[in-house]
Every structure is written in structure tokens, then in C-alpha cells.
Design an enzyme around this catalytic site. Structure first.
Site, mmCIF file in Angstrom:
data_model
loop_
_atom_site.group_PDB
_atom_site.id
_atom_site.type_symbol
_atom_site.label_atom_id
_atom_site.label_comp_id
_atom_site.label_asym_id
_atom_site.label_seq_id
_atom_site.Cartn_x
_atom_site.Cartn_y
_atom_site.Cartn_z
ATOM 1 N N GLY A 41 0.836 -1.197 0.000
ATOM 2 C CA GLY A 41 0.000 0.000 0.000
ATOM 3 C C GLY A 41 0.865 1.239 0.000
ATOM 4 N N GLY A 46 3.035 7.999 3.448
ATOM 5 C CA GLY A 46 3.462 6.748 4.030
ATOM 6 C C GLY A 46 3.292 5.586 3.084
ATOM 7 N N LYS A 65 4.182 -0.148 8.679
ATOM 8 C CA LYS A 65 3.702 1.122 8.142
ATOM 9 C C LYS A 65 4.791 2.162 8.339
ATOM 10 C CE LYS A 65 -1.185 0.124 8.737
ATOM 11 N NZ LYS A 65 -2.509 0.593 9.197
ATOM 12 N N ASP A 164 -12.271 6.759 10.265
ATOM 13 C CA ASP A 164 -12.212 6.366 8.847
ATOM 14 C C ASP A 164 -12.837 4.993 8.636
ATOM 15 O OD1 ASP A 164 -11.697 6.784 6.188
ATOM 16 O OD2 ASP A 164 -9.590 6.182 6.278
#
Length: 475
Positions: A41, A46, A65, A164
């Protein structure tokens, strides 16, 4: 193979036995423990990687991450961002004790970059599941609510908001089928925050409540996002298309697949979850759970068609029409991404949205940003792109702004340009005088502006645009 996490590395792959990247010389092992395997991702600030924990006896997989800040940011900003990072990581560490939230395995700083290491969840998101298997039925939505609400209560009881919630952030574990709430957006909180402001608009605009978009998130804001997620999973239709901006209400029942019915019981709960006004919405997870358990489980009755809403002249005139846009990511066939325009409009940033509209028009026509367009360029704009731009303006202004609104006014004054300008608050003699009002108190149809138009016959833009919208069947 190992993977180098250094941004800009020309050849990031290296053999497993290598300790340093053969291309840029950066360490491949993080904290001499975590070995990145591949990227999974990427966002603005990031990246996310699948990795392996070399110190674990079974070499278990994990997720890394990486947050990297802009190199030109000053020391104070970097210091504050780092402080926020560790504060948010501490909160994630507490949340990770719940079996339906990925455990935080570590957080640290290395080579001026910040890292989170979390438990790897083997499964797929509900977004992926719905795309592969089709829309959810009522039973699946009940299961979702009963499975996820206790997790959300655990989060809220610790004075933490997710901010989110959406199908892409809810995973189904392949092992036991349990739902996992992922991505609490640490990097987003840090990088999207103006460090000296009181409020931060975090989240995905399609799923975000109005108060959260203004930087004032509440527990009820997470519930709103959960409700929107449910109606998306029931219909498979992007949320933008299911909200009637003129009537200021969701019309999701109109988009249920043919032959599908939803019980009054579930419908009432979903309707209250997605109320636009906080005072009309559920205030807490406990209140939703109580409503679910207290409602009698009566046999589902066929749903009667709702009576048509009352329509006056203006709602009929400016009611948004349902088009053919079915892509939730708002990328047109011309390759233009409208996510930024959507975000600016959803946040009520009318001036920036007006400039972004000009920018995307230039992008469509392969012109440099801020280049003036000619009346002939209007004919070259694809109908799909015109519809997306107009739909976004109409939706987020609640029918106050948009090209289709301007078209209707232009036709009402019998295509008299001077009268048209007078109605929408523009001077008729100067395309670029400082006349604009970037608020909903501006006259109906005031935006988008005509700042982009140039040439000797710039004043013909209204007639040409109205004709183009007619041919594109955009009303």
C-alpha cells in the site's frame, strides 16, 4: 527476497541474506528484527509493507507502516509530528489488546523515518468481498452490526475515535470469519493535521459526517460512517449517488438491487445511523446495540413503496439526476482523478474547489494548469467528466452551485446573458473582475466561476456550456 524501504531507491529488491540494500546501501532489517518483503500500500505520506519477524520462532508475518515527512519541513514541525506519532502509537498499543483489532508489535524511529509494526491479518476487506461476491443481504448486515459494534464500543470507551470507518477498513479474518477493524490512520492524523489548528478533517469524504469534515469528530461520527458502509454494502452504489442533496436525505432504498427488500426494522436503524444532523443520530454505540436487541424480531414484511416526496418548482428544477457514474474512486475514462475536488467541496472550501475545477478542465484538455480555455474547448470536454464535476458541485452545495444549476437559470432568462449574470451575481462586462463570493450565501448558481474562460467571445461560454450539457443529457 528482501525489500528496501528507502524512498526513491532505484533497485529496492535484494537477496534475503543481505543486510544492506545493494542499490542504495540502506539497512534492510529494521531494528535488526523486521525484514520487509514487498509493498502492499502507498499514500501521500506513508507506505505499507508485508514483512517477516526474524526474531519470532515461526518467522511470523507482520505489517510495517512507514511514515516519512517532507524533507523541507522545519525542525519544529518534525518534532511535533514525531511526538504525535508516539502518542498515537501508545493508543494503538492499548487498542490492539482487543482480539478484533490488529495488535501493535512495535513502533520506532530509524534513519529519520517513523515505523509502526502491526499484526498481519490473513483475510480480505469487505470492499474486496463485495466486489468479488456481490452486494450483502440483510442477514449479512445484521451479522456485521452485531460483530463490529462491540469492537467500536471498546474503542469509544477508551476515548478514541476511528475516524475512517468504511468497507476497505473492515477485514474478515480467513481463519474464523471474525470482522477486524483496521487502519486507525496514525500517519493520516499526523500528516494531515495543521499543527497549530484545533480541528482536523480526517477520513474518506464519501463516508464522513458533516461535523467530522469540519474537524469536530464525535462518537456519532463513527456511527454515521458505519451506517454509510452498510448501505454501500447493501447496494454496491457509491455513497455520493445515494444522497439527495436538495432534499438533504439518503435515498438508498431506491438503489437496492431488483427484487431485494430490507425490513422496516433494519431500515429504521440504518436511517438513524446516517442522519445528517447529530441530534437526530444515535449518540453512542450502546444506544445502537440497545436498539438492535430491543426491536422485536418480527417476520420480514414486504416493503411498501414510499409515497413520492413533495416537489416544488425549485426542487424539481435543481434535483440532481442519477447518471452512470459507478466508480467510487472518481477517476474518469479520461484518466482524471476527482478525489481532490470531492474533498474540497465536501469540506466547503469553495474557493479552492473553484480553482481545482479549472485545473481539472485543463488536465482533461491536456493544457497547462491555469491556461485560459476558449469557447471551442467546451465542445471537447467529455460528457462523463462534465457530469462528475457538476454532480460533485450540486451534491456538496445542496443544489446551490453547479453548471446544471447555471444552465437552468440561463434558460429561465431566455438566454439573455446580462440577465443571467445579474441573477447569479456576476458582472456582465468583465470575466475576471473580483466579484466572487465563496460561500453558500452567494446567489444561486454563483459557482463554479467563469475565471477559466478567455478569448474575444468569452461571453458566449454560457450558451455553449448549456448546449453541451443538453447534448450530454446533464440537467
Amino acid at each position: 527476497m528482501s525489500y528496501c524501504l528507502t524512498p526513491g531507491c532505484q533497485n529496492p529488491q535484494a537477496p534475503d541474506n543481505a543486510q544492506f540494500c545493494l542499490s542504495c546501501g540502506s539497512p534492510l532489517l529494521l531494528k535488526q528484527q523486521y525484514r520487509p518483503l514487498k509493498p502492499i500500500g502507498k499514500g501521500g505520506f506513508g507506505r505499507t509493507f508485508l514483512a517477516v519477524d526474524e526474531n519470532h520462532p515461526s518467522k511470523q508475518r507482520c505489517v510495517i507502516k512507514q511514515l516519512y515527512l517532507e524533507g523541507n519541513q522545519n525542525t519544529l514541525v518534525i518534532k511535533k509530528a514525531t511526538q504525535l506519532f508516539h502518542q498515537e502509537a501508545a493508543r494503538l498499543n492499548e487498542l490492539g489488546k482487543h482480539p478484533q483489532i490488529p495488535a501493535l508489535l512495535g513502533h520506532f524511529e530509524q534513519q529519520k523515518r517513523l515505523y509502526l509494526v502491526q499484526e498481519f491479518i490473513d483475510g480480505q476487506t469487505l470492499q474486496q468481498e463485495s466486489q468479488q461476491k456481490g452486494v450483502f443481504n440483510e442477514t449479512q448486515i445484521w451479522e456485521l452490526l452485531r460483530d463490529l459494534l462491540p469492537v467500536l464500543k471498546y474503542v469509544h470507551d477508551r476515548n478514541i475515535l476511528h475516524r475512517d470507518i468504511k468497507p476497505a477498513n473492515i477485514m474478515r479474518c480467513r481463519k474464523d470469519g471474525k470482522l477486524i477493524l483496521i487502519d486507525f490512520g496514525v500517519a493520516k492524523v499526523i500528516t494531515d493535521t495543521a499543527l497549530y489548528r484545533t480541528g482536523t478533517a480526517v477520513g474518506t469524504p464519501e463516508y464522513v459526517a458533516a461535523e467530522q469534515m469540519k474537524g469536530k469528530a464525535l462518537p456519532a461520527s463513527d456511527l454515521y460512517s458505519l451506517g454509510v458502509s452498510c448501505i454501500y454494502l447493501l447496494t454496491g452504489v457509491p455513497p455520493l449517488d445515494m444522497f439527495d442533496a436538495v432534499e438533504n436525505r439518503w435515498v438508498w432504498r431506491d438503489f437496492l438491487p431488483q427484487g431485494t427488500q430490507v425490513s422496516d426494522r433494519l431500515g429504521r436503524i440504518l436511517d438513524r445511523l446516517v442522519k445528517s444532523t447529530v441530534s437526530q443520530r444515535y449518540k453512542s454505540v450502546a444506544e445502537v446495540m440497545q436498539a438492535i436487541e430491543a426491536t422485536p424480531k418480527t417476520p420480514r414484511q414486504p416493503q411498501q413503496a414510499a409515497p413520492p416526496p413533495s416537489v416544488n418548482f425549485f426542487t424539481k428544477l435543481f434535483r440532481p439526476q442519477i447518471g452512470q457514474i459507478q466508480r467510487g474512486n472518481l477517476i474518469s475514462e479520461a484518466g482524471v482523478d476527482y478525489s481532490r475536488l470531492q474533498y474540497l467541496l465536501a469540506a466547503g472550501k469553495w474557493e479552492q474547489a473553484d480553482k481545482e475545477t479549472w485545473t481539472v478542465m485543463c488536465h482533461i484538455l491536456r493544457k497547462s494548469p491555469s491556461n485560459y480555455l476558449q469557447t471551442g474547448d467546451i465542445e471537447k470536454l467529455p460528457c462523463e467528466d462534465l457530469e462528475i464535476i457538476d454532480r460533485l458541485w450540486v451534491k456538496f452545495s445542496k443544489g446551490h452551485f453547479g453548471w446544471s444549476v447555471q444552465k437552468q437559470i440561463f434558460e429561465l432568462v431566455e438566454e439573455d446573458y446580462a440577465q443571467f449574470c445579474d441573477r447569479i451575481g456576476w458582472p456582465s462586462h468583465d470575466a475576471r473582475s473580483p466579484y466572487l463570493k465563496f460561500s453558500l450565501s452567494a446567489p444561486l448558481g454563483h459557482l463554479p466561476s467563469r475565471s477559466w474562460i478567455g478569448g474575444y467571445q468569452w461571453w458566449r461560454h454560457a450558451a455553449i456550456m448549456a448546449s453541451k450539457l443538453d447534448r450530454c443529457q446533464i440537467a
